[in-house]
Design a protein around this motif. Structure first.
Motif, PDB file in Angstrom:
ATOM      1  N   ASP A 114     -41.289  31.058   2.508  1.00  0.00           N
ATOM      2  CA  ASP A 114     -41.882  29.923   2.606  1.00  0.00           C
ATOM      3  C   ASP A 114     -43.603  30.376   2.628  1.00  0.00           C
ATOM      4  OD1 ASP A 114     -43.466  27.606   4.150  1.00  0.00           O
ATOM      5  OD2 ASP A 114     -41.964  27.835   5.678  1.00  0.00           O
ATOM      6  N   PRO A 115     -44.344  29.343   1.732  1.00  0.00           N
ATOM      7  CA  PRO A 115     -45.579  29.056   1.268  1.00  0.00           C
ATOM      8  C   PRO A 115     -46.261  28.716   2.153  1.00  0.00           C
ATOM      9  CG  PRO A 115     -44.523  26.888   0.383  1.00  0.00           C
ATOM     10  CD  PRO A 115     -43.203  27.803   0.484  1.00  0.00           C
ATOM     11  N   HIS A 116     -46.327  28.226   3.403  1.00  0.00           N
ATOM     12  CA  HIS A 116     -47.148  27.933   4.132  1.00  0.00           C
ATOM     13  C   HIS A 116     -47.070  28.790   5.238  1.00  0.00           C
ATOM     14  CE1 HIS A 116     -46.471  23.879   1.862  1.00  0.00           C
ATOM     15  NE2 HIS A 116     -45.611  23.806   2.219  1.00  0.00           N
ATOM     16  N   ASN A 117     -46.133  29.656   5.211  1.00  0.00           N
ATOM     17  CA  ASN A 117     -45.807  30.371   6.504  1.00  0.00           C
ATOM     18  C   ASN A 117     -45.400  31.727   6.014  1.00  0.00           C
ATOM     19  OD1 ASN A 117     -45.598  32.487   8.844  1.00  0.00           O
ATOM     20  ND2 ASN A 117     -44.874  30.920   9.822  1.00  0.00           N
ATOM     21  N   PRO A 118     -45.963  32.598   4.867  1.00  0.00           N
ATOM     22  CA  PRO A 118     -45.772  33.513   4.763  1.00  0.00           C
ATOM     23  C   PRO A 118     -44.765  34.791   5.481  1.00  0.00           C
ATOM     24  CG  PRO A 118     -47.787  33.941   3.796  1.00  0.00           C
ATOM     25  CD  PRO A 118     -47.918  32.891   5.496  1.00  0.00           C
ATOM     26  N   ASN A 119     -44.756  34.699   7.158  1.00  0.00           N
ATOM     27  CA  ASN A 119     -44.148  35.509   7.554  1.00  0.00           C
ATOM     28  C   ASN A 119     -42.584  34.900   8.006  1.00  0.00           C
ATOM     29  OD1 ASN A 119     -46.082  37.175   8.924  1.00  0.00           O
ATOM     30  ND2 ASN A 119     -46.667  35.536  10.368  1.00  0.00           N
ATOM     31  N   VAL A 120     -42.351  34.317   7.177  1.00  0.00           N
ATOM     32  CA  VAL A 120     -40.926  33.627   6.877  1.00  0.00           C
ATOM     33  C   VAL A 120     -40.644  33.280   5.543  1.00  0.00           C
ATOM     34  CG1 VAL A 120     -39.117  31.530   7.265  1.00  0.00           C
ATOM     35  CG2 VAL A 120     -41.553  31.597   8.808  1.00  0.00           C
ATOM     36  N   MET A 121     -38.992  34.314   5.847  1.00  0.00           N
ATOM     37  CA  MET A 121     -38.726  34.459   4.103  1.00  0.00           C
ATOM     38  C   MET A 121     -36.645  34.328   4.201  1.00  0.00           C
ATOM     39  SD  MET A 121     -40.170  38.161   2.856  1.00  0.00           S
ATOM     40  CE  MET A 121     -40.406  39.409   4.448  1.00  0.00           C
ATOM     41  N   TYR A 122     -36.981  34.261   3.233  1.00  0.00           N
ATOM     42  CA  TYR A 122     -35.282  34.262   3.703  1.00  0.00           C
ATOM     43  C   TYR A 122     -34.274  34.658   1.908  1.00  0.00           C
ATOM     44  CZ  TYR A 122     -35.853  29.873   6.109  1.00  0.00           C
ATOM     45  OH  TYR A 122     -36.459  28.975   6.877  1.00  0.00           O
ATOM     46  N   SER A 123     -33.033  35.130   2.432  1.00  0.00           N
ATOM     47  CA  SER A 123     -32.690  36.635   1.303  1.00  0.00           C
ATOM     48  C   SER A 123     -31.540  35.437   1.490  1.00  0.00           C
ATOM     49  CB  SER A 123     -32.604  37.477   1.440  1.00  0.00           C
ATOM     50  OG  SER A 123     -31.879  38.489   3.214  1.00  0.00           O
ATOM     51  N   GLY A 124     -30.218  36.822   1.032  1.00  0.00           N
ATOM     52  CA  GLY A 124     -29.082  36.266   0.631  1.00  0.00           C
ATOM     53  C   GLY A 124     -28.612  37.666   0.258  1.00  0.00           C
ATOM     54  N   GLY A 125     -27.550  38.207   1.585  1.00  0.00           N
ATOM     55  CA  GLY A 125     -26.764  39.018   0.861  1.00  0.00           C
ATOM     56  C   GLY A 125     -25.170  38.945   0.391  1.00  0.00           C
ATOM     57  N   VAL A 126     -25.229  40.019  -1.167  1.00  0.00           N
ATOM     58  CA  VAL A 126     -24.231  39.239  -1.368  1.00  0.00           C
ATOM     59  C   VAL A 126     -22.526  38.918  -1.162  1.00  0.00           C
ATOM     60  CG1 VAL A 126     -22.673  39.917  -3.870  1.00  0.00           C
ATOM     61  CG2 VAL A 126     -25.715  40.110  -4.030  1.00  0.00           C
ATOM     62  N   SER A 127     -22.701  39.803   0.331  1.00  0.00           N
ATOM     63  CA  SER A 127     -21.321  39.854   0.934  1.00  0.00           C
ATOM     64  C   SER A 127     -21.654  39.525   1.964  1.00  0.00           C
ATOM     65  CB  SER A 127     -20.429  40.885   0.320  1.00  0.00           C
ATOM     66  OG  SER A 127     -20.450  41.308  -0.504  1.00  0.00           O
ATOM     67  N   GLY A 128     -22.873  39.531   2.552  1.00  0.00           N
ATOM     68  CA  GLY A 128     -23.168  39.015   3.606  1.00  0.00           C
ATOM     69  C   GLY A 128     -23.782  37.522   4.262  1.00  0.00           C
ATOM     70  N   GLY A 129     -24.036  36.308   3.175  1.00  0.00           N
ATOM     71  CA  GLY A 129     -25.171  35.081   3.141  1.00  0.00           C
ATOM     72  C   GLY A 129     -25.375  34.842   3.599  1.00  0.00           C
ATOM     73  N   VAL A 130     -26.775  34.226   4.051  1.00  0.00           N
ATOM     74  CA  VAL A 130     -28.317  33.717   4.321  1.00  0.00           C
ATOM     75  C   VAL A 130     -29.438  34.686   5.435  1.00  0.00           C
ATOM     76  CG1 VAL A 130     -29.914  31.666   3.887  1.00  0.00           C
ATOM     77  CG2 VAL A 130     -27.818  31.817   2.484  1.00  0.00           C
ATOM     78  N   TRP A 131     -30.142  35.550   5.548  1.00  0.00           N
ATOM     79  CA  TRP A 131     -30.433  35.979   6.303  1.00  0.00           C
ATOM     80  C   TRP A 131     -32.175  35.011   6.177  1.00  0.00           C
ATOM     81  CZ3 TRP A 131     -28.770  40.252   9.516  1.00  0.00           C
ATOM     82  CH2 TRP A 131     -27.955  40.056   9.647  1.00  0.00           C
TER      83      TRP A 131
END
Length: 811
Positions: A114-131
């Motif tokens: 999140d460019p407005h709040n660097p504490n917020v990140m999203y990732s994609g687990g290849v077999s585990g969905g969005v985190w």
């Protein structure tokens, strides 16, 4: 890529301590094999139909099934709905307990800030969905568990609204093209959230074959309604937030299009697309993509394979390309072809090779496993020779320092950095070392490099790397790297340090797991994270590595708590004994499956079973051939509880073999064989209260999937009942209530309370994720069922013993 030599770790198991010791004479080359892992994954899911249509039908069938909770022993009969309370007992309609690992991670290809709040990140687990994390990686939480597909490979945030993200599913980089199989990690289109991940909706326009592998996504900085997707069939554009799509690049090249990159600061959508892997790759450019401008080929060199792109943020006219090589040869195929640079926004003819695979600089090994390729240099007295593992088709990423167009990062198996525009390179990470000892070490196989939004090259030098071992952070991106021929010989040659951010990041891809007799310890094998050991009392973030490569089956000795068994790929079985020893290389000569079935005798000490084309029995420290050859490869084995002479095994072609004198079987012994159906026998399980009752499960989409025998395997009957048609991997029988069966499938766990006549969806709490192995062992308060998933780690539910049934929950 996980180290395969040990790194002086100590593990306490009951009263016994094990220490892993570094090998000094052989290179740490028991690496992961992602292509072989993928082929194995596909082999278990053979089908003549469309896998996504079959999964969709299975999910529709699941929605009509009752939902059962082991923790509260209640059934919600009106289908899958909201959490309920059992009013008679005032207990929640409970979910399972996560056991982790919360400190290991798993294959992750994308990370978004999140460019407005660097504490917020999203990732994609290849077999585990969005985190998502809102604490800069101090803790992660899964999102979108209701998504129809958890194979998240690409992720993008709307530049105008940080609450809007698109997730592309399907991991489309692999080298296999297996006909007649459900190609592994196939996706099911694009999903969107408009509330920062709280809810997700599948874009109906992407539920088709053109969006089964969504490799890259881009949202226009000029119009949030305009989205681009790079898929296996080309590049697609939507002008209405994904409601409709137009293909703007059509291609039949292997892999299709793999990456989209936008030139910052342009008046319109100035885009680049990289297409092709394991085939002739081409870089395309469109200076006005928003209104149908021309996509022109600007870079396509002979033998050019998968190519990743990076634009210099401080000078967008500078663009780099990291290209793998399709040139045949042990040291060349999928190694580096070249790092190219253009100073003219990628104009055709403006690209120049900064370094190639013929260079004497260590950068020539950018896409090769450094540990093996420089073994002779770093270990001149060792009899072992250099070994070359080239990974350009699989791990290949490049990024440019936000403030310096000459400072370039490239990730293959390890990270390297160039400070002179790609001409010379320094080593910046070491996969084979131990990060708890040397902070220069980081998990190998790098897939994405992302700089902190507030990076300034001085007070803030933070960047992040998504790897097969989860997410890592470095706070000194401009520290010295290691140069010269011996750069890879000692991790302390580099001064770039790393911290893992895998806190509650539960995306580990397990193949199998075992539980100690007292329920205190877990031993589990994972894709590219080797074999992991956990003391449950230490919590989910205290798992430890005990062996490398791709992990597989595991076991605890029936009598001696100080003897453990585990393996890496193709039957490389290890026995770990008390007394600070490690017995490696209990090697066998046979034709094994990639994940080789293995079981320790549950009744007698120092006996175990495995198999390839034949069955093998381990007696004390000696392997003995225990059968004549079978048609298929051994794929499942079970020893009867309390009756070690009775062994039943399944094969990859559907046969089930039994022997009531297995303890004396030899290479001349012909086992009694039945064949309930063709297909892959994924597990064999005995009823722990009746050795004449045994179950078999079959993988693949076509059924039946579950069989029971009441005469010790002589004849078999299908008990699929109302079970949806999905690949099925393991079965466990409740010893306190033997008619209660637990089933691990591609869409989570199912349970039957009546020996398979009827099935319910188990309320696990870990989404409809692939559940590779189920076992019942001692829990915190009595027997418990354990699940080892391929994408969400390990879980446990305490069993409720037989007794008065509690009131069913309805709504």
């Amino acid at each position: 890529m996980l180290r395969s030599r040990f790194v002086a770790l100590a593990f306490v198991l009951t009263a016994v301590t094990f220490t892993a010791c570094s090998h000094a004479v052989t290179p740490p080359l028991r690496e992961d094999e992602p292509d072989a892992a993928d082929e194995y994954y596909a082999m278990k899911r053979q089908t003549s139909g469309d896998p996504q249509a079959l999964y969709a039908a299975a999910r529709a069938a699941m929605a009509k099934l009752p939902r059962y909770s082991t923790e509260s022993d209640t059934i919600e009969r009106a289908g899958i709905g909201r959490l309920q309370t059992d009013a008679a007992n005032e207990r929640p309609f409970g979910k399972w307990q996560s056991l982790g690992p919360g400190n290991i991670g798993g294959r992750t290809r994308v990370l978004v800030f999140d460019p407005h709040n660097p504490n917020v990140m999203y990732s994609g687990g290849v077999s585990g969905g969005v985190w998502k994390t809102i604490t800069a990686g101090a803790k992660w939480e899964p999102l979108g568990d209701a998504m129809a597909n958890l194979t998240v490979n690409s992720l993008v945030m709307d530049p105008h609204d940080a609450n809007v993200l698109y997730a592309g599913t399907g991991e489309g980089y692999f080298r296999e093209e297996v006909r007649g199989t459900a190609l592994p990690l196939r996706g099911d289109g694009i999903f969107v959230t408009r509330d920062a991940g709280a809810t997700w909706t599948q874009l109906a326009s992407t539920t088709n074959t053109d969006f089964q592998w969504v490799n890259s996504l881009h949202v226009s900085a000029h119009d949030s309604h305009r989205i681009y997707a790079a898929t296996r069939t080309g590049v697609w554009r939507s002008d209405d937030s994904g409601a409709n799509w137009t293909r703007v690049i059509a291609t039949t090249v292997k892999g299709g299009c793999l990456q989209l990159v936008a030139k910052p600061g342009a008046n319109g959508d100035y885009l680049y697309a990289s297409c092709g892997t394991l085939d002739q790759a081409t870089i395309y450019r469109n200076q006005q993509a928003e209104n149908g401008g021309t996509w022109e080929a600007v870079l396509s060199e002979p033998n050019q394979g998968r190519t990743t792109l990076a634009i210099a943020p401080s000078n967008p006219s500078v663009i780099y390309a990291l290209s793998a090589s399709n040139q045949p040869g042990i040291t060349t195929y999928q190694a580096l072809l070249a790092v190219y640079r253009s100073d003219a926004s990628g104009d055709a003819g403006s690209w120049h090779a900064q370094i190639t695979n013929t260079s004497s600089d260590i950068g020539a090994l950018l896409l090769t496993n450094l540990a093996g390729a420089t073994w002779e240099t770093c270990n001149p007295t060792s009899p072992s020779k250099n070994q070359y593992t080239t990974m350009g088709w699989y791990c290949n990423t490049i990024a440019v320092d936000p403030l310096d167009p000459e400072r370039v990062w490239a990730g293959g198996v390890d990270l390297m950095r160039s400070d002179d525009g790609g001409k010379t390179w320094g080593v910046a990470s070491y996969w084979w070392d131990d990060n708890t000892v040397n902070k220069q070490a980081m998990h190998g196989d790098n897939h994405s490099i992302v700089f902190h939004p507030q990076y300034d090259g001085a007070a803030n030098q933070t960047f992040y790397v998504a790897t097969d071992g989860g997410i890592w952070r470095s706070d000194n991106a401009r520290a010295a790297t290691a140069h010269g021929a011996t750069a890879s010989c000692d991790s302390q040659n580099s001064q770039v340090f790393y911290t893992p951010l895998n806190h509650s990041y539960g995306v580990t891809q397990f193949y199998h797991g075992a539980v100690s007799r007292d329920g205190q310890y877990l031993l589990a094998g994972a894709q590219d994270n080797g074999t992991l050991l956990a003391n449950i009392s230490d919590g989910p973030e205290a798992w430890k590595h005990v062996w490398g490569g791709d992990g597989g089956y595991n076991g605890f000795d029936a009598v001696n708590p100080g003897v453990l068994y585990f393996e890496s790929q193709y039957g490389a079985i290890v026995r770990s004994d008390q007394g600070f020893t490690k017995q490696a290389g209990i090697g066998l000569s046979d034709d094994f499956l990639f994940v080789t079935p293995f079981t320790a005798d549950p009744n007698e000490s120092l006996r175990a079973w495995t198999g390839g084309r034949v069955l093998w029995r381990l007696e004390q420290e000696k392997w003995i051939k225990a059968s004549t050859p079978f048609i298929g490869k051994i794929s499942a084995i079970a020893v009867a509880p309390g009756l070690s002479k009775r062994v039943i095994a399944g094969t990859s072609t559907g046969e089930i073999a039994r022997n009531d004198n297995a303890k004396t079987a030899t290479s001349a012994t012909k086992w009694t064989v039945t064949s309930p159906r063709a297909g892959f026998v994924s597990s064999i399980a005995f009823d722990p209260t009746n050795v004449d009752t045994v179950y078999a499960t079959y993988a693949g989409f076509e059924g039946p999937h579950v069989y029971r025998s009441t005469n010790a395997g002589a004849t078999w009957q299908s008990i699929d009942g109302n079970l949806p048609a999905i690949p099925t991997h393991s079965l466990a029988v409740d010893p306190t209530r033997p008619n209660r069966l637990y089933l691990g499938t591609d869409l989570g766990v199912f349970v039957s309370l009546d020996n398979g006549a009827n099935w319910s969806v188990e309320n696990t709490g870990f989404a409809a994720v692939v559940t590779e192995w189920l076992t019942i062992a001692q829990g915190a308060h009595g027997p418990a069922v354990y699940a080892f998933t391929h994408g969400r780690g390990a879980w446990r539910a305490e069993l409720v013993a037989a007794g008065p049934r509690k009131r069913s929950v309805r709504h």
